[in-house]
Design a protein around this motif. Structure first.
Motif, PDB file in Angstrom:
ATOM      1  N   GLN A 144       0.813  -1.211   0.000  1.00  0.00           N
ATOM      2  CA  GLN A 144       0.000   0.000   0.000  1.00  0.00           C
ATOM      3  C   GLN A 144       0.844   1.257   0.000  1.00  0.00           C
ATOM      4  O   GLN A 144       0.314   2.347   0.053  1.00  0.00           O
ATOM      5  CB  GLN A 144      -0.920   0.018   1.239  1.00  0.00           C
ATOM      6  CG  GLN A 144      -2.179  -0.796   1.072  1.00  0.00           C
ATOM      7  CD  GLN A 144      -3.189  -0.126   0.164  1.00  0.00           C
ATOM      8  OE1 GLN A 144      -3.163   1.079  -0.043  1.00  0.00           O
ATOM      9  NE2 GLN A 144      -4.082  -0.908  -0.401  1.00  0.00           N
ATOM     10  N   LYS A 145       2.177   1.124  -0.056  1.00  0.00           N
ATOM     11  CA  LYS A 145       3.003   2.317   0.042  1.00  0.00           C
ATOM     12  C   LYS A 145       3.454   2.775  -1.334  1.00  0.00           C
ATOM     13  O   LYS A 145       3.636   1.993  -2.253  1.00  0.00           O
ATOM     14  CB  LYS A 145       4.231   2.029   0.903  1.00  0.00           C
ATOM     15  CG  LYS A 145       5.136   0.937   0.340  1.00  0.00           C
ATOM     16  CD  LYS A 145       6.252   0.620   1.319  1.00  0.00           C
ATOM     17  CE  LYS A 145       7.144  -0.485   0.791  1.00  0.00           C
ATOM     18  NZ  LYS A 145       8.168  -0.900   1.777  1.00  0.00           N
ATOM     19  N   LEU A 146       3.634   4.102  -1.453  1.00  0.00           N
ATOM     20  CA  LEU A 146       4.196   4.682  -2.662  1.00  0.00           C
ATOM     21  C   LEU A 146       5.715   4.722  -2.533  1.00  0.00           C
ATOM     22  O   LEU A 146       6.249   5.056  -1.468  1.00  0.00           O
ATOM     23  CB  LEU A 146       3.664   6.093  -2.873  1.00  0.00           C
ATOM     24  CG  LEU A 146       2.213   6.215  -3.322  1.00  0.00           C
ATOM     25  CD1 LEU A 146       1.770   7.672  -3.263  1.00  0.00           C
ATOM     26  CD2 LEU A 146       2.036   5.650  -4.720  1.00  0.00           C
ATOM     27  N   VAL A 147       6.409   4.397  -3.617  1.00  0.00           N
ATOM     28  CA  VAL A 147       7.862   4.509  -3.659  1.00  0.00           C
ATOM     29  C   VAL A 147       8.191   5.605  -4.656  1.00  0.00           C
ATOM     30  O   VAL A 147       7.941   5.461  -5.863  1.00  0.00           O
ATOM     31  CB  VAL A 147       8.513   3.178  -4.065  1.00  0.00           C
ATOM     32  CG1 VAL A 147      10.022   3.324  -4.079  1.00  0.00           C
ATOM     33  CG2 VAL A 147       8.102   2.074  -3.091  1.00  0.00           C
ATOM     34  N   PHE A 148       8.744   6.693  -4.145  1.00  0.00           N
ATOM     35  CA  PHE A 148       8.945   7.902  -4.933  1.00  0.00           C
ATOM     36  C   PHE A 148      10.290   7.922  -5.644  1.00  0.00           C
ATOM     37  O   PHE A 148      11.279   7.339  -5.183  1.00  0.00           O
ATOM     38  CB  PHE A 148       8.856   9.136  -4.031  1.00  0.00           C
ATOM     39  CG  PHE A 148       7.453   9.496  -3.640  1.00  0.00           C
ATOM     40  CD1 PHE A 148       6.863   8.897  -2.546  1.00  0.00           C
ATOM     41  CD2 PHE A 148       6.735  10.415  -4.377  1.00  0.00           C
ATOM     42  CE1 PHE A 148       5.559   9.224  -2.183  1.00  0.00           C
ATOM     43  CE2 PHE A 148       5.428  10.748  -4.022  1.00  0.00           C
ATOM     44  CZ  PHE A 148       4.844  10.141  -2.924  1.00  0.00           C
ATOM     45  N   GLY A 149      10.305   8.653  -6.745  1.00  0.00           N
ATOM     46  CA  GLY A 149      11.553   8.954  -7.415  1.00  0.00           C
ATOM     47  C   GLY A 149      12.216  10.164  -6.784  1.00  0.00           C
ATOM     48  O   GLY A 149      11.727  10.728  -5.795  1.00  0.00           O
ATOM     49  N   THR A 150      13.311  10.562  -7.386  1.00  0.00           N
ATOM     50  CA  THR A 150      14.125  11.644  -6.844  1.00  0.00           C
ATOM     51  C   THR A 150      13.603  13.021  -7.227  1.00  0.00           C
ATOM     52  O   THR A 150      14.013  14.023  -6.663  1.00  0.00           O
ATOM     53  CB  THR A 150      15.570  11.504  -7.320  1.00  0.00           C
ATOM     54  OG1 THR A 150      15.561  11.324  -8.743  1.00  0.00           O
ATOM     55  CG2 THR A 150      16.246  10.306  -6.676  1.00  0.00           C
ATOM     56  N   GLY A 151      12.724  13.091  -8.218  1.00  0.00           N
ATOM     57  CA  GLY A 151      12.068  14.346  -8.562  1.00  0.00           C
ATOM     58  C   GLY A 151      12.767  15.137  -9.656  1.00  0.00           C
ATOM     59  O   GLY A 151      13.973  15.029  -9.874  1.00  0.00           O
ATOM     60  N   THR A 152      11.965  15.927 -10.363  1.00  0.00           N
ATOM     61  CA  THR A 152      12.454  16.884 -11.358  1.00  0.00           C
ATOM     62  C   THR A 152      12.009  18.266 -10.927  1.00  0.00           C
ATOM     63  O   THR A 152      10.815  18.486 -10.686  1.00  0.00           O
ATOM     64  CB  THR A 152      11.888  16.579 -12.758  1.00  0.00           C
ATOM     65  OG1 THR A 152      12.410  15.342 -13.237  1.00  0.00           O
ATOM     66  CG2 THR A 152      12.245  17.695 -13.735  1.00  0.00           C
ATOM     67  N   ARG A 153      12.962  19.188 -10.848  1.00  0.00           N
ATOM     68  CA  ARG A 153      12.612  20.585 -10.509  1.00  0.00           C
ATOM     69  C   ARG A 153      12.379  21.331 -11.808  1.00  0.00           C
ATOM     70  O   ARG A 153      13.286  21.474 -12.635  1.00  0.00           O
ATOM     71  CB  ARG A 153      13.733  21.227  -9.706  1.00  0.00           C
ATOM     72  CG  ARG A 153      13.948  20.600  -8.353  1.00  0.00           C
ATOM     73  CD  ARG A 153      14.960  21.399  -7.527  1.00  0.00           C
ATOM     74  NE  ARG A 153      16.187  21.688  -8.246  1.00  0.00           N
ATOM     75  CZ  ARG A 153      17.184  20.827  -8.373  1.00  0.00           C
ATOM     76  NH1 ARG A 153      17.093  19.625  -7.849  1.00  0.00           N
ATOM     77  NH2 ARG A 153      18.285  21.173  -9.021  1.00  0.00           N
ATOM     78  N   LEU A 154      11.163  21.789 -11.982  1.00  0.00           N
ATOM     79  CA  LEU A 154      10.780  22.508 -13.200  1.00  0.00           C
ATOM     80  C   LEU A 154      10.664  23.994 -12.910  1.00  0.00           C
ATOM     81  O   LEU A 154       9.986  24.407 -11.971  1.00  0.00           O
ATOM     82  CB  LEU A 154       9.434  21.984 -13.717  1.00  0.00           C
ATOM     83  CG  LEU A 154       8.843  22.729 -14.917  1.00  0.00           C
ATOM     84  CD1 LEU A 154       9.725  22.561 -16.151  1.00  0.00           C
ATOM     85  CD2 LEU A 154       7.422  22.244 -15.208  1.00  0.00           C
ATOM     86  N   LEU A 155      11.331  24.790 -13.741  1.00  0.00           N
ATOM     87  CA  LEU A 155      11.228  26.247 -13.658  1.00  0.00           C
ATOM     88  C   LEU A 155      10.674  26.755 -14.975  1.00  0.00           C
ATOM     89  O   LEU A 155      11.264  26.502 -16.036  1.00  0.00           O
ATOM     90  CB  LEU A 155      12.595  26.873 -13.377  1.00  0.00           C
ATOM     91  CG  LEU A 155      12.655  28.409 -13.434  1.00  0.00           C
ATOM     92  CD1 LEU A 155      11.770  29.022 -12.354  1.00  0.00           C
ATOM     93  CD2 LEU A 155      14.083  28.913 -13.290  1.00  0.00           C
ATOM     94  N   VAL A 156       9.536  27.428 -14.917  1.00  0.00           N
ATOM     95  CA  VAL A 156       8.926  28.010 -16.101  1.00  0.00           C
ATOM     96  C   VAL A 156       9.013  29.522 -15.990  1.00  0.00           C
ATOM     97  O   VAL A 156       8.431  30.121 -15.082  1.00  0.00           O
ATOM     98  CB  VAL A 156       7.458  27.578 -16.254  1.00  0.00           C
ATOM     99  CG1 VAL A 156       6.872  28.165 -17.536  1.00  0.00           C
ATOM    100  CG2 VAL A 156       7.337  26.066 -16.261  1.00  0.00           C
ATOM    101  N   SER A 157       9.735  30.126 -16.907  1.00  0.00           N
ATOM    102  CA  SER A 157       9.947  31.578 -16.860  1.00  0.00           C
ATOM    103  C   SER A 157       8.930  32.294 -17.743  1.00  0.00           C
ATOM    104  O   SER A 157       8.628  31.828 -18.842  1.00  0.00           O
ATOM    105  CB  SER A 157      11.351  31.918 -17.343  1.00  0.00           C
ATOM    106  OG  SER A 157      12.313  31.280 -16.535  1.00  0.00           O
TER     107      SER A 157
END
Lengths: 115, 111
Positions: B97-110
């Motif tokens: 029942q647990k989520l296993v997360f990735g390391t993430g992407t930081r998105l910057l929209v200018s």
């Protein structure tokens, strides 16, 4: 309330102190989860409750970490004899039932800093 | 430890452009979910794709899933400055029942 509520938002403690973090899930949600998020990382699973039963505590880092949900609603994560490596954001999430094909709803977390 | 790896770690684009983020995972999953996190806030669920689905759309979001390659992608079309956030993929492992997360992407929209 409309969403998952966590308190306190920020907690500063000295190394060796005990802390307690509270989570109020969405009313009626059966499943409740705790995650730990280090700076710049994704959340890591700590423990899972179905109603008042703690069904999975495989992610708790040590026996200093303890979680409970005695009446199947509010949950408390307790950390005893805190260490500097416990500094992180602690996130609580709830979902409506035990169907795994459902989203989890997250609170804003408690940012814990151990000095 | 994290299950998922996300690519790129950071992405900077102009408003109106499309943003694509990729995720790879290691174990068998029931579903793959994408979440967004604004600085200092909790995660907000964006979209869920089941293991028997290959593509899913929701508004400006398009998600694909390739279980043979254990990978997923998130496309945000016509990006806006308000899309600036960190984006995480998370796998719901089979039998758990647990989520296993990735390391993430930081998105910057200018603007």
């Amino acid at each position: 309330g409309a969403g998952v509520s966590q308190s306190p938002r920020y907690k500063v403690a000295k190394r060796g102190q005990d802390v307690a973090l509270r989570c109020d899930p969405i009313s009626g949600h059966v499943s409740l989860f705790w995650y730990q998020q280090a700076l710049g990382q994704g959340p890591e699973f700590l423990t899972y409750f179905q109603n008042e039963a703690q069904l999975d505590k495989s992610g708790l880092p040590s026996d200093r970490f303890f979680a409970e949900r005695p009446e199947g609603s509010v949950s408390t994560l307790k950390i005893q004899r805190t260490q500097q490596e416990d500094s992180a954001v602690y996130l609580c999430a709830s979902s409506q039932d035990t169907n795994s094909n459902q989203p989890q709803h997250f609170g804003d977390g408690t940012r814990l800093s151990i000095l | 430890s994290q299950q998922g790896e996300e690519d790129p770690q950071a992405l900077s684009i102009q408003e109106g452009e499309n943003a694509t983020m990729n995720c790879s995972y290691k174990t068998s999953i029931n579903n793959l979910q994408w979440y967004r996190q604004n600085s200092g806030r909790g995660l907000v669920h964006l979209i869920l794709i089941r293991s028997n689905e290959r593509e899913k759309h929701s508004g400006r979001l398009r998600v694909t899933l390739d279980t043979s390659k254990k990978s997923s992608s998130l496309l945000i079309t016509a990006s806006r400055a308000a899309d600036t956030a960190s984006y995480f993929c998370a796998g719901m492992n089979t039998g758990f029942q647990k989520l296993v997360f990735g390391t993430g992407t930081r998105l910057l929209v200018s603007p």
